[in-house]
Design a protein around this motif. Structure first.
Motif, mmCIF file in Angstrom:
data_model
loop_
_atom_site.group_PDB
_atom_site.id
_atom_site.type_symbol
_atom_site.label_atom_id
_atom_site.label_comp_id
_atom_site.label_asym_id
_atom_site.label_seq_id
_atom_site.Cartn_x
_atom_site.Cartn_y
_atom_site.Cartn_z
ATOM 1 N N PRO A 1 1.013 -1.345 0.002
ATOM 2 C CA PRO A 1 0.014 -0.012 -0.046
ATOM 3 C C PRO A 1 0.761 1.253 -0.001
ATOM 4 C CG PRO A 1 -0.787 -1.491 1.778
ATOM 5 C CD PRO A 1 0.583 -2.108 1.037
ATOM 6 N N PHE A 2 0.206 2.101 -0.622
ATOM 7 C CA PHE A 2 1.058 3.494 -0.823
ATOM 8 C C PHE A 2 0.869 4.337 0.320
ATOM 9 C CE2 PHE A 2 1.074 7.863 -2.436
ATOM 10 C CZ PHE A 2 2.584 8.180 -2.540
ATOM 11 N N GLU A 3 2.080 4.588 0.988
ATOM 12 C CA GLU A 3 1.784 5.776 2.387
ATOM 13 C C GLU A 3 2.935 6.762 2.158
ATOM 14 O OE1 GLU A 3 2.053 3.149 5.343
ATOM 15 O OE2 GLU A 3 -0.034 2.730 5.561
ATOM 16 N N TYR A 4 2.478 8.102 2.437
ATOM 17 C CA TYR A 4 3.410 9.047 2.438
ATOM 18 C C TYR A 4 3.206 10.116 3.666
ATOM 19 C CZ TYR A 4 -0.478 11.870 0.872
ATOM 20 O OH TYR A 4 -1.336 12.660 0.803
ATOM 21 N N HIS A 5 4.122 10.833 3.984
ATOM 22 C CA HIS A 5 3.894 11.830 4.663
ATOM 23 C C HIS A 5 4.594 13.020 4.478
ATOM 24 C CE1 HIS A 5 2.310 8.925 7.675
ATOM 25 N NE2 HIS A 5 3.335 8.285 7.451
ATOM 26 N N PHE A 6 4.245 14.293 4.920
ATOM 27 C CA PHE A 6 5.120 15.439 4.951
ATOM 28 C C PHE A 6 5.737 15.823 6.290
ATOM 29 C CE2 PHE A 6 2.451 16.301 1.313
ATOM 30 C CZ PHE A 6 3.396 16.913 0.392
ATOM 31 N N MET A 7 7.159 16.290 6.101
ATOM 32 C CA MET A 7 7.824 16.399 7.326
ATOM 33 C C MET A 7 7.195 17.420 8.209
ATOM 34 S SD MET A 7 12.167 16.686 7.704
ATOM 35 C CE MET A 7 12.276 15.378 7.203
ATOM 36 N N ASP A 8 6.420 18.336 7.772
ATOM 37 C CA ASP A 8 5.737 19.123 8.634
ATOM 38 C C ASP A 8 4.797 18.547 9.682
ATOM 39 O OD1 ASP A 8 7.235 21.489 7.772
ATOM 40 O OD2 ASP A 8 5.714 22.079 6.512
ATOM 41 N N GLU A 9 4.246 17.280 8.983
ATOM 42 C CA GLU A 9 3.225 16.673 9.939
ATOM 43 C C GLU A 9 3.771 15.758 10.830
ATOM 44 O OE1 GLU A 9 1.409 14.137 6.740
ATOM 45 O OE2 GLU A 9 0.047 15.873 5.837
ATOM 46 N N THR A 10 5.101 15.342 10.574
ATOM 47 C CA THR A 10 5.932 14.426 11.689
ATOM 48 C C THR A 10 6.254 15.548 12.757
ATOM 49 O OG1 THR A 10 6.677 12.965 10.067
ATOM 50 C CG2 THR A 10 7.820 13.109 12.259
ATOM 51 N N PHE A 11 6.504 16.818 12.033
ATOM 52 C CA PHE A 11 7.090 17.650 13.286
ATOM 53 C C PHE A 11 5.888 18.196 14.071
ATOM 54 C CE2 PHE A 11 8.511 22.057 14.600
ATOM 55 C CZ PHE A 11 9.829 21.644 14.918
ATOM 56 N N ASP A 12 4.571 18.235 13.650
ATOM 57 C CA ASP A 12 3.316 18.492 14.460
ATOM 58 C C ASP A 12 3.105 17.182 15.188
ATOM 59 O OD1 ASP A 12 3.198 20.888 13.179
ATOM 60 O OD2 ASP A 12 1.849 20.310 11.737
#
Length: 786
Positions: free
Chosen positions: A640-651
């Motif tokens: 399954p394709f999963e992605y994140h933006f680093m800003d989200e991890t930071f939040d």
């Protein structure tokens, strides 16, 4: 008699609608909010307490490193639990769980599922803990290594309404597993969570047997969540020392290791060494709940005692016709109880209506179950405590009048003495000022953490795990860099915003015997440092040549804690790999600002780098994601394709702190609201009892300004006194709270001045509303009414 009391109470409520509304509104608001907070507190304190053997279950943890580099690991190696059960009579049983790092996806028929919340586990998960199988054989949950136990929720996700037992799922489209059991869904207040569970024997067969060894013999791999089931009354400190001795028998070099036993029932709120983790927040919220309830009770006491003079003749007539003091006392208690029960009923309705919003703010999934005994116990204790505080003193006061003096208009000194009411008003505004101060400081600290430069450029960075695509990285890179939205791309072995892997297996020039500095290793590419606009304070970056496999770059904290001087060119070893330090990178934050920056070692091993990082322009994020997904489907179609933006991890790092700050803001606002309700009532009462005085003053030429000053000056003095009380207490409390953060804002006197001024302005606005109304009234009408 009770009918008479009820009728009297009802008539008083109807006759004095304004004051009744203020009393009921204040009590309703305080009780509703207090109950919601206490439900949250109760939920936090209930974690892992539903297990029958909770007092005998402990999580085994390690403390490793030396000096300032001491850390607690919540994972252990595999053999320590086996040896503990075999050699120590205090240990009756054990459980080991290991995260799934093997499979990235599971498939049933044509449906593909991400391999989330999957674990390898010993069978004791289903016997030592209260996680019963609802289908399957509890005595033999895994009939063979290729079976799986899943939760009811997971079974429904995979198979819908079909019977799950005997169904077969495929891991990474290669390995099949038969469903052998269904476990009841884990409670929300369980620290142990999961969906799919595979036998520990399978992990051993896959990773150890082929290498000619067993997991139970591997003392250097810390991948297991370990729990011990102890005999009642076992001495955990002595047991921890015995575990250390067993460890040193097999690994004599690990002189820095220490074992800790964390009680299952406390591990949600405390660290293994006893330090408070979430307990301080729970304690703060419990205190806030009590304070809001206290403010509500204070409002009722203030208005009841203030209006006591107006009921003096009623009490006197009752006494003259034969009423005893205890009867009057009971009457006034029942009056308060009636108001209180009405407020409590409204509070339960209000709390139920606000619960979805409260859950959204707090991140909880609380429910108000009116059939729950625990709910009514909470309501009963909260209600009775608040009722006792708000009813006893007014009832004693009202029943103490001397009838003849009261009929002549001369009331006992104690009733005219308003010192007690002043103390209460001062107290409730001191509480409100303290909460506002806390709100401002928490808000500033959260803003500081979110806006502090982490030491790297985290904006517009798109991330995903390469998995099977890692073997095709060059092709993926070439294709993605053609996209106008993608500016640059690199790989790494982890997420720079949240490094997790730690190691003490290091050696450097000048290292003392027995010294261990725990470092965070991160494999990177040569473009990693310029990609994140990080800065070198010494040496050079990786060149991208094969020689880089023996090169290391350390951060400034690592250099400092290892005591290295002129580190560039010195020898360094990581995981038995000898090499040379070629550079020193400036410190950067890879965790919350609650913790200090720790040692980091960058090394060059591209084959380990399965975290893809892409810098986007920020103009068309959906387009960048769509392009990545298309490439993903080409190279990893069965994942399954999963992605994140680093800003989200930071939040995510600050999500819990942000919720705490938001809730604190809401509670402070409610405290001010309830306090102002009481102040509004007292101001209206003051204007009422001084109607004749105001009329005379106006007839004699007093202006509106002087009348308003007359009515407000006393309250302003009380609020200024409340500031003098609240500000030093707030300074002390917030200093303690800020001590939790390694990087924090300074405490400035301007914050305390601002909170005091805000409270004063809010109070002035509340007071002025009634004061101006009284001052502008027709004096002739006021005198005629009097």
């Amino acid at each position: 008699m009770f009918k008479s009391y009820f009728l009297t109470t009802w008539r008083n409520l109807v006759k004095n609608k304004f004051y009744s509304l203020i009393n009921i509104a204040g009590l309703t608001t305080g009780l509703a909010v207090g109950l919601l907070i206490l439900l949250w507190v109760q939920d936090e304190r209930s974690f892992d307490r539903f297990h029958r053997h909770k007092d005998q279950l402990y999580r085994l943890e390690n403390r490793v490193g030396t000096g300032v580099s001491r850390h607690i690991w919540t994972v252990t190696n595999a053999p320590i639990a086996v040896n503990a059960q075999a050699r120590l009579p205090e240990v009756k049983g054990m459980l080991r769980m290991a995260d799934n790092y093997v499979w990235s996806s599971f498939r049933y028929n044509n449906q593909l599922f991400a391999a989330n919340k999957a674990f390898f586990t010993d069978t004791t998960l289903f016997s030592l803990f209260d996680f019963p199988l609802v289908q399957g054989n509890p005595a033999r949950p895994f009939p063979d290594p290729h079976t799986v136990v899943m939760t009811e929720k997971a079974a429904h996700k995979y198979f819908g309404d079909e019977s799950p037992l005997g169904k077969v799922i495929m891991a990474n489209d290669k390995t099949s597993f038969t469903v052998s059991g269904i476990i009841r869904d884990f409670p929300k207040n369980s620290s142990i969570q999961g969906e799919l569970f595979f036998p520990m024997q399978l992990l051993n067969d896959m990773f150890y047997t082929g290498k000619g060894k067993y997991a139970d013999q591997e003392w250097n791999e810390y991948n297991f969540h370990t729990y011990l089931f102890l005999q009642p009354g076992s001495k955990t400190a002595a047991l921890a020392n015995q575990l250390r001795n067993i460890h040193l028998e097999h690994n004599p070099e690990d002189t820095d290791i220490e074992y800790l036993l964390q009680p299952l029932a406390s591990m949600h709120l405390y660290d293994a060494d006893g330090r408070e983790d979430g307990m301080q927040t729970v304690r703060i919220f419990a205190i806030i709940a009590v304070l809001i309830l206290a403010i509500s009770a204070i409002n009722y006491v203030n208005l009841s005692t203030a209006r006591a003079v107006l009921r003096a003749k009623e009490v006197s007539v009752r006494k003259i016709i034969g009423a005893e003091r205890r009867q009057l006392f009971l009457q006034f208690i029942l009056e308060t109880a009636f108001v209180f029960v009405l407020s409590l009923a409204l509070a339960l309705i209000l709390a139920s209506a606000l619960l979805p919003l409260f859950n959204q703010l707090s991140g909880k999934e609380l429910v108000i179950n009116f059939m729950s005994g625990r709910l009514w116990m909470l309501v009963g204790v909260t209600g009775l405590a608040t009722l006792a505080v708000s009813s006893i003193y007014p009832a004693l006061m009202l029943s103490s009048f001397e009838p003849l003096k009261a009929l002549k208009g001369v009331v006992v000194t104690g009733i005219r003495n308003i010192t007690f009411r002043r103390v209460l008003v001062t107290g409730q505004f001191a509480i409100s000022i303290g909460l506002i101060t806390g709100t401002l400081i928490i808000g500033r600290q959260l803003h500081f953490m979110r806006t502090q430069n982490p030491g790297y450029d985290k904006e517009h960075v798109l991330m995903c795990q390469l998995s099977q695509g890692n073997a095709h990285y060059d092709a993926i890179r070439e294709r993605m860099l053609r996209e106008p939205e993608i500016k640059s791309m690199v790989r790494a072995s982890g997420n720079i915003a949240m490094l997790g892997v730690q190691s003490g297996d290091t050696q450097w020039e000048g290292k003392e015997k027995g010294e261990t500095v725990m470092v965070y290793p991160l494999s990177v590419e040569k473009d990693f440092i310029p990609f994140f606009k990080m800065q070198l304070s010494a040496g050079t970056n990786f060149s991208g040549t094969p020689a880089d496999s023996a090169h290391y770059i350390l951060n400034e904290t690592a250099v400092r804690e290892m005591g290295l001087k002129n580190p560039v060119g010195q020898r360094f070893r990581l995981w038995k790999k000898e090499g040379t330090i070629v550079g020193v990178i400036k410190d950067f934050h890879f965790a919350s600002l609650r913790v200090k920056i720790e040692p980091v070692v960058l090394y060059y091993k591209p084959e380990r780098n399965d975290m893809l990082l892409m810098k986007t322009s920020g103009r068309d994020a959906p387009g960048a994601v769509a392009a990545l997904e298309k490439i993903w489907q080409q190279y990893s179609p069965d994942i399954p394709f999963e992605y994140h933006f680093m800003d989200e991890t930071f939040d995510d790092i600050y999500r819990a702190d942000g919720r705490t700050g938001l809730l604190f803001n809401v509670f402070a606002g409610i405290a001010i609201f309830v306090s102002c309700l009481g102040l509004l009532g007292l101001t209206a009462y003051t204007a009422q009892v001084r109607t004749r005085e105001i009329g005379v003053r106006k007839v004699l030429g007093a202006g509106v300004t002087s009348i308003v000053r007359l009515l407000t000056l006393d309250f302003i003095r009380l609020i200024l006194i409340a500031n003098l009380i609240a500000l030093p207490v707030s300074w002390w409390a917030m200093s303690r709270w800020l001590n939790e953060f390694a990087y924090r804002i300074p405490l400035s006197w301007t914050v305390f001045l601002f909170s005091g001024c805000i409270t004063l302005l809010i109070a002035l606005f509340t007071i002025s509303f009634q004061s101006i109304k009284a001052a502008m009234a027709n004096p002739v009408r006021s005198l005629r009414t009097e």
